[in-house]
Design a protein around this motif. Structure first.
Motif, PDB file in Angstrom:
ATOM      1  N   ALA A 268      51.133  53.622  42.142  1.00  0.00           N
ATOM      2  CA  ALA A 268      50.407  52.352  42.194  1.00  0.00           C
ATOM      3  C   ALA A 268      48.918  52.573  41.966  1.00  0.00           C
ATOM      4  O   ALA A 268      48.263  51.816  41.231  1.00  0.00           O
ATOM      5  N   ALA A 269      48.373  53.626  42.589  1.00  0.00           N
ATOM      6  CA  ALA A 269      46.953  53.927  42.420  1.00  0.00           C
ATOM      7  C   ALA A 269      46.638  54.290  40.969  1.00  0.00           C
ATOM      8  O   ALA A 269      45.637  53.833  40.392  1.00  0.00           O
ATOM      9  N   GLU A 270      47.501  55.112  40.371  1.00  0.00           N
ATOM     10  CA  GLU A 270      47.288  55.517  38.982  1.00  0.00           C
ATOM     11  C   GLU A 270      47.307  54.312  38.052  1.00  0.00           C
ATOM     12  O   GLU A 270      46.470  54.187  37.148  1.00  0.00           O
ATOM     13  N   ARG A 271      48.247  53.400  38.295  1.00  0.00           N
ATOM     14  CA  ARG A 271      48.336  52.202  37.462  1.00  0.00           C
ATOM     15  C   ARG A 271      47.093  51.335  37.618  1.00  0.00           C
ATOM     16  O   ARG A 271      46.544  50.818  36.628  1.00  0.00           O
ATOM     17  N   CYS A 272      46.625  51.178  38.844  1.00  0.00           N
ATOM     18  CA  CYS A 272      45.444  50.360  39.095  1.00  0.00           C
ATOM     19  C   CYS A 272      44.241  50.910  38.340  1.00  0.00           C
ATOM     20  O   CYS A 272      43.489  50.162  37.706  1.00  0.00           O
ATOM     21  N   ARG A 273      44.072  52.222  38.363  1.00  0.00           N
ATOM     22  CA  ARG A 273      42.910  52.836  37.722  1.00  0.00           C
ATOM     23  C   ARG A 273      43.044  52.852  36.201  1.00  0.00           C
ATOM     24  O   ARG A 273      42.046  52.741  35.478  1.00  0.00           O
ATOM     25  N   GLU A 274      44.280  52.960  35.706  1.00  0.00           N
ATOM     26  CA  GLU A 274      44.499  52.852  34.264  1.00  0.00           C
ATOM     27  C   GLU A 274      44.109  51.455  33.766  1.00  0.00           C
ATOM     28  O   GLU A 274      43.411  51.319  32.762  1.00  0.00           O
ATOM     29  N   ARG A 275      44.576  50.442  34.488  1.00  0.00           N
ATOM     30  CA  ARG A 275      44.245  49.064  34.103  1.00  0.00           C
ATOM     31  C   ARG A 275      42.746  48.817  34.213  1.00  0.00           C
ATOM     32  O   ARG A 275      42.153  48.122  33.377  1.00  0.00           O
ATOM     33  N   GLY A 276      42.146  49.382  35.278  1.00  0.00           N
ATOM     34  CA  GLY A 276      40.710  49.218  35.433  1.00  0.00           C
ATOM     35  C   GLY A 276      39.942  49.842  34.287  1.00  0.00           C
ATOM     36  O   GLY A 276      38.977  49.251  33.766  1.00  0.00           O
ATOM     37  N   ALA A 277      40.365  51.034  33.843  1.00  0.00           N
ATOM     38  CA  ALA A 277      39.692  51.709  32.726  1.00  0.00           C
ATOM     39  C   ALA A 277      39.796  50.870  31.456  1.00  0.00           C
ATOM     40  O   ALA A 277      38.844  50.790  30.664  1.00  0.00           O
ATOM     41  N   GLU A 278      40.947  50.234  31.254  1.00  0.00           N
ATOM     42  CA  GLU A 278      41.120  49.377  30.085  1.00  0.00           C
ATOM     43  C   GLU A 278      40.153  48.198  30.108  1.00  0.00           C
ATOM     44  O   GLU A 278      39.771  47.676  29.058  1.00  0.00           O
ATOM     45  N   LEU A 279      39.767  47.782  31.311  1.00  0.00           N
ATOM     46  CA  LEU A 279      38.834  46.661  31.460  1.00  0.00           C
ATOM     47  C   LEU A 279      37.385  47.130  31.525  1.00  0.00           C
ATOM     48  O   LEU A 279      36.479  46.324  31.737  1.00  0.00           O
ATOM     49  N   GLY A 280      37.174  48.422  31.362  1.00  0.00           N
ATOM     50  CA  GLY A 280      35.815  48.952  31.415  1.00  0.00           C
ATOM     51  C   GLY A 280      35.279  49.090  32.832  1.00  0.00           C
ATOM     52  O   GLY A 280      34.059  49.166  33.024  1.00  0.00           O
ATOM     53  N   LEU A 281      36.172  49.126  33.821  1.00  0.00           N
ATOM     54  CA  LEU A 281      35.746  49.235  35.212  1.00  0.00           C
ATOM     55  C   LEU A 281      35.615  50.695  35.616  1.00  0.00           C
ATOM     56  O   LEU A 281      36.499  51.512  35.334  1.00  0.00           O
ATOM     57  N   GLU A 282      34.541  51.003  36.282  1.00  0.00           N
ATOM     58  CA  GLU A 282      34.258  52.364  36.723  1.00  0.00           C
ATOM     59  C   GLU A 282      34.667  52.519  38.183  1.00  0.00           C
ATOM     60  O   GLU A 282      34.311  51.699  39.034  1.00  0.00           O
ATOM     61  N   VAL A 283      35.416  53.574  38.469  1.00  0.00           N
ATOM     62  CA  VAL A 283      35.854  53.833  39.846  1.00  0.00           C
ATOM     63  C   VAL A 283      34.700  54.423  40.650  1.00  0.00           C
ATOM     64  O   VAL A 283      33.924  55.236  40.148  1.00  0.00           O
TER      65      VAL A 283
END
Length: 356
Positions: A268-283
């Motif tokens: 779930a965490a990996e998916r969230c961060r993958e989707r965030g990267a696609e949106l240009g979101l920085e962790v």
């Protein structure tokens, strides 16, 4: 109805709600309740993966943090408080309020613990023959999504024979916790267990019990010692429906199996961060230190507005940061019942709709 994807309180599964809605035994007069409580403690020991005693006082997770300090700290005791966030700082505040002397070893919120500072403080205390009574730290610093590495600190504390108190409220049940190396390991019902707020959990070592017995209690409600033996009754009227709900929630975890639960959180965490990267979101601060239970995205000066729009326009509730980072961090909770790739996609779809 708004869907909640916050890092606690988490969404509650139907089985837990149903268990709480059932008629409940009287927690004072009926043995059935005591038996349920004892079963719950045994179940929790399996989740903690510990041989330590486990107790479940009635009260939201912060009760456990304060109770650990109230039970172990006498006026004048020195306490080493490790911090890289708000909850780490909070331990020092509790120490001060109970008359202890807190020595705070701080690190920036985007870094791990200051290990050199910890070792230096321990060495100085040993040289001065003025030892620390205990040390406190946070496993998952939820406001920034940071998962701290406890092992090096626990190594140092064991070398110096210092008791350890760990806030594992947002990690327990979602990722492994080295409980048998910790003297008081604290959890709560409303995070990875996905039960409603209202119960603290604590795994307590023999030497922590011994230390508690040597102190004069500062209060009843924030004293863990009366929970060591409840064969003659509980310290106060227990929350019977909450205990029923948490028992069911922990059952669900054990039925799935801890390894599967941990893998589900990682996915779930990996998916969230993958989707965030696609949106240009920085962790925030970086993916290597992010917990599998919560993701913090860095949106300086925009987090509160984005959170509000996602709630109003997409009926999905996310969380912002806390304190100085309140408007700089947007958090997605993927813990417990919400730690599923499909549910993460629902939350990230909502966020994408607003950002685009």
């Amino acid at each position: 109805m708004t869907l909640s994807f916050t890092p606690g309180p988490t969404a509650v599964p139907p089985a837990v709600r149903e268990a709480m809605a059932d008629p409940q035994p009287n927690p004072i007069l009926e043995d059935e309740f005591t038996e349920r409580y004892e079963i719950l403690c045994d179940q929790l020991a399996a989740v903690y993966e510990t041989s330590h005693d486990v107790v479940v006082p009635g009260g939201e997770g912060i009760l456990g943090l304060e109770a650990a300090i109230a039970s172990l700290v006498s006026p004048g005791d020195r306490v080493l408080c490790l911090s890289n966030g708000i909850y780490g700082d909070g331990f020092a505040d509790f120490v001060d309020s109970y008359g202890g002397e807190a020595e705070l070893v701080s690190a920036p919120s985007d870094e791990g613990f200051d290990l050199e500072g910890v070792e230096s403080a321990l060495e100085t205390a040993a040289d001065d023959d003025d030892p620390f009574a205990l040390a406190t730290m946070v496993h998952c610093e939820t406001p920034t999504g940071t998962l701290n590495d406890l092992e090096p600190v626990l190594d140092s504390l064991e070398d110096h024979d210092v008791l350890s108190v760990v806030d594992a409220v947002s990690s327990l049940g979602g990722t492994p916790v080295p409980t048998d190396r910790i003297d008081v390991c604290l959890g709560a019902s409303q995070k990875c267990f996905s039960a409603p707020p209202g119960l603290t959990t604590a795994a307590i070592s023999d030497r922590a019990w011994d230390a508690m017995e040597e102190r004069d209690p500062a209060s009843l409600y924030t004293n863990l010692l009366p929970w060591k033996d409840v064969s003659d009754g509980f310290p106060y009227t227990h929350l019977n429906a909450n205990v029923a709900g948490l028992e069911t929630a922990v059952d669900l975890v054990l039925e799935e199996g801890l390894e599967s639960v941990f893998e589900r959180h990682e996915a779930a965490a990996e998916r969230c961060r993958e989707r965030g990267a696609e949106l240009g979101l920085e962790v925030y601060p970086d993916p290597e230190r992010q917990s599998p239970t919560v993701t913090a995205f860095h949106r300086p000066g925009e987090a509160a507005e984005i959170q509000q729009r996602v709630a109003e326009e997409e009926a999905v509730l996310l969380a912002t940061g806390l304190g100085e980072l309140e408007d700089d961090i947007l958090r997605v909770g993927h813990m417990g019942y919400n730690a599923e790739v499909e549910k993460v996609d629902r939350a990230m779809d909502a966020l994408e709709a607003v950002l685009s």
